[in-house]
Design an enzyme around this catalytic site. Sequence first.
Site, PDB file in Angstrom:
ATOM      1  N   TRP A 102      75.690  13.919  90.202  1.00  8.14           N
ATOM      2  CA  TRP A 102      76.303  15.080  89.562  1.00  8.14           C
ATOM      3  C   TRP A 102      77.703  15.330  90.102  1.00  8.14           C
ATOM      4  O   TRP A 102      78.612  15.643  89.338  1.00  8.14           O
ATOM      5  CB  TRP A 102      75.411  16.314  89.704  1.00  8.14           C
ATOM      6  CG  TRP A 102      74.110  16.116  89.009  1.00  8.14           C
ATOM      7  CD1 TRP A 102      72.866  16.038  89.572  1.00  8.14           C
ATOM      8  CD2 TRP A 102      73.890  15.916  87.593  1.00  8.14           C
ATOM      9  NE1 TRP A 102      71.911  15.816  88.607  1.00  8.14           N
ATOM     10  CE2 TRP A 102      72.508  15.741  87.396  1.00  8.14           C
ATOM     11  CE3 TRP A 102      74.738  15.869  86.487  1.00  8.14           C
ATOM     12  CZ2 TRP A 102      71.951  15.521  86.127  1.00  8.14           C
ATOM     13  CZ3 TRP A 102      74.191  15.655  85.225  1.00  8.14           C
ATOM     14  CH2 TRP A 102      72.816  15.487  85.057  1.00  8.14           C
ATOM     15  N   ASP A 172      78.657  23.526  92.613  1.00  8.43           N
ATOM     16  CA  ASP A 172      77.599  23.341  91.627  1.00  8.43           C
ATOM     17  C   ASP A 172      76.300  23.691  92.355  1.00  8.43           C
ATOM     18  O   ASP A 172      75.828  22.954  93.214  1.00  8.43           O
ATOM     19  CB  ASP A 172      77.587  21.883  91.157  1.00  8.43           C
ATOM     20  CG  ASP A 172      76.450  21.591  90.189  1.00  8.43           C
ATOM     21  OD1 ASP A 172      75.598  22.476  89.953  1.00  8.43           O
ATOM     22  OD2 ASP A 172      76.416  20.455  89.657  1.00  8.43           O
ATOM     23  N   LYS A 196      66.482  25.727  86.261  1.00  5.41           N
ATOM     24  CA  LYS A 196      65.667  25.423  87.441  1.00  5.41           C
ATOM     25  C   LYS A 196      65.169  26.722  88.084  1.00  5.41           C
ATOM     26  O   LYS A 196      63.997  27.051  87.983  1.00  5.41           O
ATOM     27  CB  LYS A 196      66.456  24.576  88.428  1.00  5.41           C
ATOM     28  CG  LYS A 196      66.882  23.248  87.785  1.00  5.41           C
ATOM     29  CD  LYS A 196      67.972  22.578  88.542  1.00  5.41           C
ATOM     30  CE  LYS A 196      68.741  21.570  87.735  1.00  5.41           C
ATOM     31  NZ  LYS A 196      67.963  20.509  87.107  1.00  5.41           N
TER      32      LYS A 196
HETATM   33  N1  PMP Z   1      74.317  19.534  88.483  1.00  5.32           N
HETATM   34  C1  PMP Z   1      73.114  19.421  89.058  1.00  5.32           C
HETATM   35  C2  PMP Z   1      72.994  19.556  90.546  1.00  5.32           C
HETATM   36  C3  PMP Z   1      71.988  19.166  88.272  1.00  5.32           C
HETATM   37  O1  PMP Z   1      70.789  19.033  88.841  1.00  5.32           O
HETATM   38  C4  PMP Z   1      72.139  19.041  86.873  1.00  5.32           C
HETATM   39  C5  PMP Z   1      70.986  18.810  85.932  1.00  5.32           C
HETATM   40  N2  PMP Z   1      69.806  18.517  86.405  1.00  5.32           N
HETATM   41  C6  PMP Z   1      73.411  19.154  86.329  1.00  5.32           C
HETATM   42  C7  PMP Z   1      74.478  19.420  87.156  1.00  5.32           C
HETATM   43  C8  PMP Z   1      73.644  19.043  84.849  1.00  5.32           C
HETATM   44  O2  PMP Z   1      73.229  20.212  84.284  1.00  5.32           O
HETATM   45  P1  PMP Z   1      73.184  20.488  82.737  1.00  5.32           P
HETATM   46  O3  PMP Z   1      72.076  19.662  82.186  1.00  5.32           O
HETATM   47  O4  PMP Z   1      72.904  21.965  82.692  1.00  5.32           O
HETATM   48  O5  PMP Z   1      74.499  20.136  82.164  1.00  5.32           O
END
Ligand code: PMP
Length: 360
Positions: A102, A172, A196
Amino acid sequence: MARVFNFSAGPSVLPEAVLKTARQDMLDYRGTGMSVMEMSHRSAAFSGIIEEAESRLRDIMNIPTHYKVLFLQGGASTQFAMIPLNLFQNHQKADFIITGSWSKKAAAEARRYGDANIVASSEDRNFSYIPELAGMTFSSDADYVHITTNNTIYGTAFHALPETGDIPLVADMSSNILSEQFDVSRFGIIYAGAQKNIGPAGLTIVIIHEDLIGRALDITPTMLNYATHAEKGSLFNTPPCYSIYMAGLTFMWIQEQGGLAAMEKRNREKAAILYDMLDNSKLFKATAEKESRSLMNITFTLPNDELTTTCLKEAEGEGFVTLKGHRSVGGLRASIYNAMPREGVEKLTQFLKRFENKHR
Ligand code: PMP
């Protein structure tokens, strides 16, 4: 059907009390004669919902008044673009600590608009640790420093924050927001997808220092400009109404549980139950290095694919579901967010011990 113990990394388990209230309100929200899903976002009832949700979040995270809380759409992934578009004000440069897929994606997106400088990375050991923060230095001309506080896939988390001085720290927090206490004033921006620890997918929460609003790059689309949403109380256009309502219920549930101090204590205890078992196991192996372990996503492997498949199958048979690890780590991943009861962790641990006794 009985409810299972759902260890999904996201969307994931929600507090049962929240789901029950939602069920109760489903056809008639507080005498309005309609569901929240059917309600105008300009109605008095919905204004009450969004204002209450914000005030509960401000209360539980102790958010200072000079920070705005935005209820947006697009997931955390849209923030990967929105952040550089709004923060690349001076040098069009940001520093990244890369601790997993991520944060890599966040850096790649920023690179479309300017410089994304990597100050540290743990990719050399498959992101099984958080790089040493002591002595880490940042570019004096960076517009922001970006971290991913919890790495959902690799099961690691920051247990201290980097010292970035005057450079805004952007985090994030998708997979560990509300799981422990954070000092909001240490951050320029905190963002998180809701699916989450907050509520259903479709809602993205952004907590942003006021000084970072209103200086977006000219090319920034209206909908990706923080100012657009900040000026209109997240009601510039139709927000994800139902997800905001559900988030509000989760915030209330957290308040009733004793707030983030109580959540953190419970989460530490839950994680310790699983990690202790893993550390004493001859069959299972925790993949994250000890000092970097996540309280939310616990990743571990078995000696081979066959045992992994058998373990997942037997677990499912006993009502422990969505335990398959992400393909980049393999093995199993138990995501034990706020809403996973201690009982679920205890029972999973007992199952894993029984599995080990049978297969060693
Ligand atoms: N950052 C983290 C730490 C994640 O765990 C996730 C998705 N599991 C994301 C970003 C991406 O999130 P989204 O699907 O809401 O775009």
